[in-house]
Design a protein around this motif. Structure first.
Motif, PDB file in Angstrom:
ATOM      1  N   VAL A  67     -11.505 -11.407 -10.563  1.00 64.80           N
ATOM      2  CA  VAL A  67     -10.198 -11.637 -11.066  1.00 64.80           C
ATOM      3  C   VAL A  67     -10.287 -10.858 -12.437  1.00 64.80           C
ATOM      4  CG1 VAL A  67      -7.856 -12.711 -11.793  1.00 64.80           C
ATOM      5  CG2 VAL A  67      -9.760 -13.753 -10.218  1.00 64.80           C
ATOM      6  N   THR A  68     -11.401 -11.424 -13.585  1.00 63.99           N
ATOM      7  CA  THR A  68     -11.447 -10.762 -14.713  1.00 63.99           C
ATOM      8  C   THR A  68     -11.672  -8.952 -14.599  1.00 63.99           C
ATOM      9  OG1 THR A  68     -13.688 -11.493 -14.671  1.00 63.99           O
ATOM     10  CG2 THR A  68     -12.325 -13.210 -15.918  1.00 63.99           C
ATOM     11  N   GLN A  69     -12.675  -8.996 -13.485  1.00 61.87           N
ATOM     12  CA  GLN A  69     -12.989  -7.879 -13.705  1.00 61.87           C
ATOM     13  C   GLN A  69     -12.077  -6.610 -13.224  1.00 61.87           C
ATOM     14  OE1 GLN A  69     -16.356  -7.497 -10.648  1.00 61.87           O
ATOM     15  NE2 GLN A  69     -18.029  -7.670 -12.235  1.00 61.87           N
ATOM     16  N   ALA A  70     -10.991  -7.106 -12.692  1.00 60.84           N
ATOM     17  CA  ALA A  70      -9.776  -6.379 -11.726  1.00 60.84           C
ATOM     18  C   ALA A  70      -8.663  -6.083 -13.134  1.00 60.84           C
ATOM     19  CB  ALA A  70      -9.234  -7.069 -11.248  1.00 60.84           C
ATOM     20  N   LEU A  71      -9.215  -6.703 -14.067  1.00 59.33           N
ATOM     21  CA  LEU A  71      -7.852  -6.355 -14.888  1.00 59.33           C
ATOM     22  C   LEU A  71      -8.906  -6.492 -16.758  1.00 59.33           C
ATOM     23  CD1 LEU A  71      -5.680 -10.009 -15.407  1.00 59.33           C
ATOM     24  CD2 LEU A  71      -5.508  -7.805 -14.752  1.00 59.33           C
ATOM     25  N   GLY A  72     -10.671  -5.729 -16.342  1.00 61.69           N
ATOM     26  CA  GLY A  72     -11.141  -5.218 -17.588  1.00 61.69           C
ATOM     27  C   GLY A  72     -11.270  -5.814 -18.860  1.00 61.69           C
ATOM     28  N   LEU A  73     -11.828  -7.100 -18.002  1.00 62.84           N
ATOM     29  CA  LEU A  73     -12.128  -8.150 -19.236  1.00 62.84           C
ATOM     30  C   LEU A  73     -13.322  -8.621 -19.124  1.00 62.84           C
ATOM     31  CD1 LEU A  73      -8.432 -11.035 -19.189  1.00 62.84           C
ATOM     32  CD2 LEU A  73      -9.338  -9.073 -21.315  1.00 62.84           C
ATOM     33  N   PRO A  74     -13.793  -9.594 -20.063  1.00 69.21           N
ATOM     34  CA  PRO A  74     -14.968 -10.180 -19.859  1.00 69.21           C
ATOM     35  C   PRO A  74     -15.493 -11.877 -19.175  1.00 69.21           C
ATOM     36  CG  PRO A  74     -14.422 -10.904 -22.073  1.00 69.21           C
ATOM     37  CD  PRO A  74     -13.550 -10.278 -21.449  1.00 69.21           C
ATOM     38  N   GLN A  75     -16.336 -11.949 -18.607  1.00 71.36           N
ATOM     39  CA  GLN A  75     -16.257 -13.024 -17.471  1.00 71.36           C
ATOM     40  C   GLN A  75     -15.889 -14.494 -18.195  1.00 71.36           C
ATOM     41  OE1 GLN A  75     -20.023 -13.127 -15.690  1.00 71.36           O
ATOM     42  NE2 GLN A  75     -19.693 -14.896 -14.777  1.00 71.36           N
ATOM     43  N   LEU A  76     -15.446 -14.735 -17.521  1.00 67.61           N
ATOM     44  CA  LEU A  76     -15.107 -16.665 -17.916  1.00 67.61           C
ATOM     45  C   LEU A  76     -16.447 -16.884 -18.502  1.00 67.61           C
ATOM     46  CD1 LEU A  76     -12.335 -17.423 -16.715  1.00 67.61           C
ATOM     47  CD2 LEU A  76     -12.112 -16.852 -18.623  1.00 67.61           C
ATOM     48  N   TYR A 122       1.296  -1.290  -0.041  1.00 70.98           N
ATOM     49  CA  TYR A 122       0.082  -0.270  -0.173  1.00 70.98           C
ATOM     50  C   TYR A 122       1.221   1.246  -0.310  1.00 70.98           C
ATOM     51  CZ  TYR A 122      -4.071  -2.475   0.475  1.00 70.98           C
ATOM     52  OH  TYR A 122      -5.681  -3.373   0.067  1.00 70.98           O
ATOM     53  N   ASP A 123       1.755   1.373   0.284  1.00 73.58           N
ATOM     54  CA  ASP A 123       2.863   2.517   0.577  1.00 73.58           C
ATOM     55  C   ASP A 123       3.434   2.765  -0.680  1.00 73.58           C
ATOM     56  OD1 ASP A 123       2.997   2.422   2.727  1.00 73.58           O
ATOM     57  OD2 ASP A 123       5.112   1.400   3.888  1.00 73.58           O
ATOM     58  N   HIS A 124       3.236   1.452  -1.707  1.00 73.46           N
ATOM     59  CA  HIS A 124       3.987   1.848  -3.400  1.00 73.46           C
ATOM     60  C   HIS A 124       2.410   1.666  -4.557  1.00 73.46           C
ATOM     61  CE1 HIS A 124       7.504   0.959  -1.107  1.00 73.46           C
ATOM     62  NE2 HIS A 124       8.296   1.539  -1.892  1.00 73.46           N
ATOM     63  N   PHE A 125       1.828   1.220  -3.511  1.00 74.29           N
ATOM     64  CA  PHE A 125       1.058   1.207  -5.094  1.00 74.29           C
ATOM     65  C   PHE A 125      -0.704   2.049  -4.258  1.00 74.29           C
ATOM     66  CE2 PHE A 125       3.491  -2.260  -6.005  1.00 74.29           C
ATOM     67  CZ  PHE A 125       3.494  -2.507  -7.789  1.00 74.29           C
ATOM     68  N   PRO A 126      -1.197   2.328  -5.290  1.00 80.21           N
ATOM     69  CA  PRO A 126      -2.870   3.136  -5.058  1.00 80.21           C
ATOM     70  C   PRO A 126      -3.446   1.880  -4.679  1.00 80.21           C
ATOM     71  CG  PRO A 126      -2.715   3.186  -7.617  1.00 80.21           C
ATOM     72  CD  PRO A 126      -1.292   2.714  -7.035  1.00 80.21           C
ATOM     73  N   THR A 127      -4.679   2.172  -3.753  1.00 85.04           N
ATOM     74  CA  THR A 127      -5.937   1.309  -3.303  1.00 85.04           C
ATOM     75  C   THR A 127      -6.476   0.523  -4.168  1.00 85.04           C
ATOM     76  OG1 THR A 127      -5.378   2.285  -1.261  1.00 85.04           O
ATOM     77  CG2 THR A 127      -8.009   0.838  -1.335  1.00 85.04           C
ATOM     78  N   GLU A 128      -6.831   1.398  -5.119  1.00 83.30           N
ATOM     79  CA  GLU A 128      -7.295   0.603  -6.451  1.00 83.30           C
ATOM     80  C   GLU A 128      -6.909  -0.443  -7.174  1.00 83.30           C
ATOM     81  OE1 GLU A 128      -5.868   5.313  -7.600  1.00 83.30           O
ATOM     82  OE2 GLU A 128      -7.097   4.179  -5.797  1.00 83.30           O
ATOM     83  N   GLN A 129      -5.655  -0.593  -6.916  1.00 79.13           N
ATOM     84  CA  GLN A 129      -4.021  -1.494  -7.568  1.00 79.13           C
ATOM     85  C   GLN A 129      -4.354  -2.478  -6.997  1.00 79.13           C
ATOM     86  OE1 GLN A 129      -2.484   2.737 -10.150  1.00 79.13           O
ATOM     87  NE2 GLN A 129      -1.337   0.278  -9.823  1.00 79.13           N
ATOM     88  N   ILE A 130      -4.769  -2.412  -5.490  1.00 86.50           N
ATOM     89  CA  ILE A 130      -4.159  -3.539  -4.994  1.00 86.50           C
ATOM     90  C   ILE A 130      -6.062  -4.154  -4.968  1.00 86.50           C
ATOM     91  CG2 ILE A 130      -3.381  -4.720  -2.671  1.00 86.50           C
ATOM     92  CD1 ILE A 130      -2.468  -2.008  -2.656  1.00 86.50           C
ATOM     93  N   HIS A 131      -6.228  -5.571  -5.327  1.00 90.02           N
ATOM     94  CA  HIS A 131      -7.148  -6.572  -5.302  1.00 90.02           C
ATOM     95  C   HIS A 131      -6.790  -7.549  -4.279  1.00 90.02           C
ATOM     96  CE1 HIS A 131      -8.059  -4.086  -9.160  1.00 90.02           C
ATOM     97  NE2 HIS A 131      -7.178  -4.338  -9.217  1.00 90.02           N
ATOM     98  N   LEU A 132      -7.793  -8.050  -3.270  1.00 93.43           N
ATOM     99  CA  LEU A 132      -8.109  -8.904  -2.688  1.00 93.43           C
ATOM    100  C   LEU A 132      -8.872  -9.522  -2.237  1.00 93.43           C
ATOM    101  CD1 LEU A 132      -6.181  -8.397   1.082  1.00 93.43           C
ATOM    102  CD2 LEU A 132      -8.481  -9.451   0.578  1.00 93.43           C
ATOM    103  N   TRP A 133      -8.052 -10.807  -2.120  1.00 99.79           N
ATOM    104  CA  TRP A 133      -9.427 -12.250  -1.972  1.00 99.79           C
ATOM    105  C   TRP A 133      -9.335 -12.855  -0.217  1.00 99.79           C
ATOM    106  CZ3 TRP A 133      -7.452 -10.368  -6.318  1.00 99.79           C
ATOM    107  CH2 TRP A 133      -8.030 -10.185  -7.270  1.00 99.79           C
TER     108      TRP A 133
END
Length: 287
Positions: free
Chosen positions: A178-187, A151-162
């Motif tokens: 996962v796919t939404q985080a990469l802007g991809l369509p649903q599998l 979090y010190d090196h990346f903005p919150t919106e780029q860190i995705h947690l499961w």
């Protein structure tokens, strides 16, 4: 922060933690046609092999020039003190994937992993003894301590947690994130891949061969076929005969150890909740 992209520059990384569903995440990414995930799950570039340079790292993605996204899943990144800074310097726009689980259960799963890999033997097969032998059993579960660097090196919106516990409840919804985080369509045909963390092979050569065949097939769009073959008569019996549950040879942790670990992690879990602005789904730490 926008920057000029090299042709094979990674756009995401999975940082672990270890024994927290990182293999599941790798399997989801393998199924995305627009994603090139490294053939070897754990490249460990930003931790152990940073001295080899960006060109060496990006060779992992050269066989998929059409890919929209590229990256690797290396749990060593989570705890390495320099990995976050190195990754941010490499590509500050990367998406960072984090998977966590109850840290007490994670510690014991770490132990089963080391037993399965035959890294320990004798008295160290006992969890309580093994913790003294391997300090990382406990340290890797200090999630807030290690995640704070990211979090010190990346903005919150780029860190995705499961959370692994939530993945188990709804694996398809977790894959959609996962796919939404990469802007991809649903599998369209999500294959729910499960990694058995507590099984070792009686014949290591057979086990490794079967794993390599399955991994190659999944990378080439034949995952559904492999899962069908694995359950076929004969094949299933062969696999089962070659597998030994590690829990059969390792005693569970004692109640006193479980209580002590819960107390050890309590403050860190409270800090984690503040860091990620949500309460982890671990009942043992509920106030």
């Amino acid at each position: 922060m926008e920057q000029d992209m090299r042709d094979f520059q990674a756009t995401f990384i999975g940082i672990g933690a270890q024994k927290c569903a990182s293999t599941w995440l790798y399997g989801v990414l393998q199924q995305c046609a627009a994603v090139k995930v490294s053939d070897i799950k754990e490249v460990d570039f930003f931790s152990y092999y940073f001295d080899r340079g960006y060109e060496w790292y990006e060779r992992n993605f050269h066989d998929a020039p059409e890919a929209t996204h590229r990256g690797d899943i290396s749990p060593s990144y989570f705890i390495h003190p320099d990995a976050a800074a190195r990754a941010a310097a490499y590509n500050p726009d990367m998406q960072v994937f984090v998977t966590l689980r109850d840290p007490v259960k994670r510690a014991f799963s770490n132990h089963l992993h080391e037993v399965r890999k035959e890294h320990i033997s004798g008295d160290n097969l006992v969890f309580e003894t093994a913790m003294a032998n391997n300090p990382l059993y406990k340290d890797q579960g200090r999630y807030a301590h290690h995640l704070a660097r990211w979090y010190d090196h990346f903005p919150t919106e780029q860190i995705h947690l499961w959370f692994q516990e939530e993945i188990h409840v709804d694996r398809e919804a977790s894959a959609l994130r996962v796919t939404q985080a990469l802007g991809l369509p649903q599998l369209e045909d999500f294959l729910d891949l499960r990694a058995n963390e507590s099984v070792r092979y009686r014949n290591a050569a057979v086990g490794e061969t079967l794993w390599k065949i399955g991994n190659f097939a999944r990378q080439n769009g034949m995952g559904r076929l492999i899962e069908t073959v694995k359950g076929a008569p004969g094949v299933k019996q062969l696999r089962d005969a070659n597998r030994e549950p590690v829990r059969d040879v390792v005693a569970p942790m004692t109640a006193d150890t479980e209580a002590a670990l819960t107390d050890f992690y309590a403050d860190d879990v409270a800090e984690l909740a503040k860091l990620i602005d949500r309460t982890p789904p671990w009942e043992r730490f509920a106030s």
